[in-house]
Design an enzyme around this catalytic site. Structure first.
Site, PDB file in Angstrom:
ATOM      1  N   SER A  32       0.823  -1.190   0.000  1.00  0.00           N
ATOM      2  CA  SER A  32       0.000   0.000   0.000  1.00  0.00           C
ATOM      3  C   SER A  32       0.861   1.245   0.000  1.00  0.00           C
ATOM      4  CB  SER A  32      -0.876   0.012   1.260  1.00  0.00           C
ATOM      5  OG  SER A  32      -1.718  -1.105   1.290  1.00  0.00           O
ATOM      6  N   ASP A  36      -4.264   2.267  -1.454  1.00  0.00           N
ATOM      7  CA  ASP A  36      -3.506   3.411  -1.963  1.00  0.00           C
ATOM      8  C   ASP A  36      -4.403   4.632  -1.912  1.00  0.00           C
ATOM      9  OD1 ASP A  36      -1.723   1.409  -2.447  1.00  0.00           O
ATOM     10  OD2 ASP A  36      -1.863   1.481  -4.623  1.00  0.00           O
ATOM     11  N   SER A  48      -3.721  -3.700  -2.412  1.00  0.00           N
ATOM     12  CA  SER A  48      -3.104  -2.486  -1.873  1.00  0.00           C
ATOM     13  C   SER A  48      -4.185  -1.563  -1.330  1.00  0.00           C
ATOM     14  CB  SER A  48      -2.327  -1.767  -2.971  1.00  0.00           C
ATOM     15  OG  SER A  48      -3.204  -1.273  -3.954  1.00  0.00           O
TER      16      SER A  48
END
Lengths: 377, 377, 377, 377
Positions: free
Chosen positions: C241, C281, C279
């Site tokens: 991430s 993000d 992830s």
């Protein structure tokens, strides 16, 4: 003016973007059933006379499959990188998760004429239907084209649909790409594809782009800063737009396609584009692997659905195919002289090759592609 | 066919929705500068012959102010209650927070013709401009109208813009409302407005709706379950769409207008509508209090901006004005016979009055409106 | 273990990303008033005993200005690149367009403890306030850290806030960055900034990132495919991430900040990251140039607001600062041995320099930066 | 203090909202497998001493099914009516379309403690898992409760989960509902359910609400303007929040659940609520009919999926169940004296009955429910 064969695609000059292998055509038409057709309109030259010309525009049809798209809709999603644009029909796609007509691309001010004609086309196939959602994307070709003349007509739309073929996608100055600009070079249509690792299923993902964006010094090809060394003699900081169409044969859900569509922006970013304020950068993603009836029944079986965990591969495929499609759109576009003598130069292939060589760009590490996977190489 | 004066508005029969006072016209034109114009197209009768008629449709123009809307854009937002619809131009509004043309309303399949004509209109006022984002909303009038005939033409659009007036908004079977259906009665255009409490500034908020939605048994007027006791003799469970235009003179930001637009759905909900799957229910909200130049400069001064804490009053105004505009659209719409003899009955006023009386609907507690505020009455 | 001075930042080894000049610190603290503080928790080694250790984690505070953030909120927006994450408080930012506490970064499973402590901190400054929206972002450091142990405690949060300083941002293995992984090298905290062209006003934009993402072969530094030639000896295809914090002194509106935040993803994309499925993000953007009172009054005057047309420069600044901050986070992070002896190697600086040289990466064309603008060089 | 049996639910006093029939319990627990548990914390009285009390709060657990929610996630969506709130975990739900823990409700400032405890609970069931997304919703009970004291502790969370039962949902002043306010009367927990027409499958939809919203004069019960005639002696224009949990046994996709969740706002609107600026009005919808493995595999077969065209029935069920659950939450909540002697009166049942009678509210037209359908009655 369209002797395009002399200009290469990226792979033909050793530019191999990413780690996933392309399909046999390296084109959105690697997705079985997808057809692409263009009508290019190139007439007149000299001073702009709004309504008269010169004409540097066209229309491109992406047909998702060979059946009736209205009765066998394709699952779909939209991602808005920058919604400064006039695309038609996207809100309904975002709500319902499907597309029920071919996708047309054209110039900014012709979208409504094209939408209207597309409704005619679908309406004839579907008598008694009084609600149809045509999908039309656009970029602004007014730098070269008499855009106020709205020279794309109903018959051009129908012809682009008739022209559509599964086998070969023309790139560069064709269809909607005729009057476009890419990184201040000549832009236009480009395409590329990727095969997913075999253990996910026999799936491909393709991208088709209409490139009309980018500031010349920003251009990167596979990371190499081409724009540092090579710009047109004269250019301005006018950035435009891009339409990115992503298609896959895998039966992704609309939510999943939305996640994939978002990654196409990563492919765009890798070319150096910045999605400037005045751009209209939009991604439309669809799946031919799950057809949807008018009542909303899906054709895919649950075993076919792609588990979320495998989406990372689709993300990567979308990034790579988008990046390569954009590079192809530049490489394949020839110099075009437009209204008022304004000229967009086809990016000089030999200089691109030389700069890539100077940066000693090597073919990507081949071990990564062993066995058609890239797990722990 | 349009002797509308004989049908009353809600307040004329004692239906006083909400707690905020209406403006002097109780109309979207209570917002200074806003003009509304209609062109109604009613021709032929009998069997539907696609392309020929009968014609029961039209076009409505909402003009935000008397200047050049392109050079003095209005701050704006969109809320999608249900985006099963073909409205044109909304994505750019969502990105940039402004509207740069009048807002047109018409039937579903005429939106592209209308958009194209609106570009002509704006283009003449703004030579050298090659990108214009026309705003066109729609509902589907195919129940009464030969919608495939697309009878709304360029000249009707220009005429609706010329017809636009600040003083008087015709309601019911006019403009885009000619062929619409509301709760399976005759639907169409309706409007209403609210004054904000004086200590917020001298602000008004207005709603204009194009009603084409609702299942007959669901209809509630100011809460009273009219649909429990009064339905057309024959009706089906086909629900349609609604377009809701919200305007205010207060200089709200685009983000704030988005929050206000979302509350219009509450007004819709109070009428008994459910925003069924196949509806296209969309809210467009704009402010005339903060004009925006093409480069993005705002006209409002910071003291004029409405602090977030006061938005609750605008929410309430949007709910009340929307609810009342929908009720007005029903009350004001006369019976209309459409294609194939299909008929939509104007809701019987005397029966509505009788049912409201039966439920002993009293005027709302007046103490709430003392001093033009509703704090702690 | 934190003798970080021996590892260089990107510019110290000749890597000059983009065309806009950095601020004097090349840090998010180039925005006047912003302070950053870290608490790093590094204890124990050897086998993981959940609840005991080893501990490789920490907490980082980004304080928007020196006043009471609750009574002088900062205008803000969020962009979700991939919302597979546990960040706290973002929904309210998206609704109201402001942030009313410092922004804390920590590990995934400590966000709630940190949020709780942050409420204590704000609550003491604001007696009588019963609703506070703490902002906490996270990445998952479980590869090195006993994350289930939730070793970040209330006192660490308060200490990070006390530690916060305007002058110097430590990078690499500090604060929330202690246990992170970047492109399978050691990751962590990085920062960078850009000055906007002077004719826009005396504005800067800074980025601070918490890097925990990326597959080793994908790494690109300023376009150069480092990952083609340099990967850790052993690595897996586990991608993580990233948290990206963007700050500017320019008085952008929340809607404008949202557009800027979206461009940070372009900076991420240029490093080779793909925002894989798993992830989280997330971009948080805020402006110190327009403070907002609890009732919603704004401090900026309208002349100060940035016209939309100039946003492209902020987009570019966000892209460049994000890209450089990520590269800094890798370069500055030293090798760290974590739980079960798992090791993340600090990317070998000399090899990076050698590969960059091999690709003959030149300083970017300096003409582009003449006069602090990049119009038509 | 909790002799709730003496207060009736809506249907027990002849208030039959909508046209769809309720399930046998008229509760969210009509969805097979769903369990609800409460822990109520009521201690002390008199003056507020922050950190000491008085305590009027609690925690409520909604457990989607009897298995391990992490390994058999439920498909889910979120709709933000007004995101001025602190709910935890919703962003990941919006991205991935699933929920992997029970849903907890509590007071605004206890969400992080509850989230942390919920992670403990899930973590014990799922050793080796280092990323868990707890879902916690909230309303602000500071009018009655020492909210800064954060009296909800880890053990209360675990106890609420242990208390959870399939058979009976307590309503009113229980769990998270203990200290809430509804239309300035005592608010709290309410629930209701609807059966879908049989030809769609044997499906139910339930709503559970935590009511803490509404201005007294606005209250409508099944349309009747109760608030016109009945308000507490003293009330202020402070409006709060509502959490709405929608569950269905039908295997809807995340996109479809998002559409259903949006309709819950219509149920809220029908009660007279306005979702004022300072409210945090959030809908979480989930389906027990399609369980999702950690890798993303779905359990439902394609024949089970609900075609889009049938969603209108789910929309209606969500509207009706939400409206009735809110009314139940008011009717079932007894008078509560909180901190500083502040009192919220349980809405007087006899007066509600009398006003409903005055308005001659009749049972809804029964013909609409024939054959468990409401097609073309």
């Amino acid at each position: 003016m369209t002797s395009q064969n002399i200009r290469p695609r990226a792979r033909e000059i050793g530019i191999n973007i990413g780690v996933l292998p392309p399909g046999s055509l390296n084109s959105i038409t690697d997705i079985p059933g997808i057809k692409v057709g263009h009508v290019s309109l190139i007439e007149g030259e000299g001073k702009l006379v709004p309504g008269k010309g010169p004409i540097r525009t066209g229309v491109t049809a992406i047909v998702p499959h060979g059946g009736n798209i209205f009765t066998e809709k394709v699952c779909a999603a939209v991602y808005l990188i920058n919604a400064f644009g006039k695309s038609v029909g996207l809100l309904q796609v975002m709500e319902l998760g499907n597309i029920e007509t071919p996708i047309m691309l054209t110039n900014t001010l012709s979208v409504w004429t094209v939408a209207d004609a597309l409704v005619d086309y679908m309406s004839e196939q579907n008598p008694g239907v009084y609600s149809i959602n045509p999908i039309v994307g656009e970029c602004n070709d007014s730098a070269l084209n008499d855009i106020l003349g709205r020279h794309v007509k109903r018959e051009h739309v129908l012809q682009a649909l008739r022209n559509a073929s599964e086998t070969n996608v023309e790139e560069g100055n064709v269809g909607a790409g005729v009057g476009m600009t890419g990184f201040e070079w000549k832009g236009g249509i480009g395409t590329a594809s990727r095969l997913l690792p075999g253990d996910l299923g026999d799936f491909a993902l393709g991208a088709l782009v209409l490139t009309n964006t980018g500031w010349a010094p920003d251009l990167r090809i596979d990371g190499i800063p081409i724009g540092n060394e090579l710009t047109p003699d004269s250019y301005s900081h006018t950035e435009g737009s891009i339409m990115i169409i992503i298609a896959t044969s895998a039966p992704l859900s609309a939510r999943q396609l939305g996640r994939v569509a978002k990654r196409a922006a990563f492919g765009l970013a890798r070319t150096g584009a910045t999605a400037s304020h005045d751009s209209g950068d939009i991604v439309i993603a669809f799946s031919t692997g799950n057809l949807i009836s008018p009542s909303g029944k899906q054709s895919a079986s649950p075993d076919e659905f792609v588990p979320e965990l495998q989406l990372s591969f689709f993300f990567r495929a979308a990034i790579e195919a988008t990046e390569e499609a954009i590079i192809n759109s530049l490489l394949r576009s020839e110099t075009m002289v437009g209204r008022d003598g304004i000229t967009r130069i086809g990016i000089p292939i030999e200089l691109v090759i030389a700069i890539m060589a100077k940066y000693r760009r090597n073919p990507r590490n081949q071990q990564l592609k062993k066995n058609n996977t890239f797990e722990k190489p």
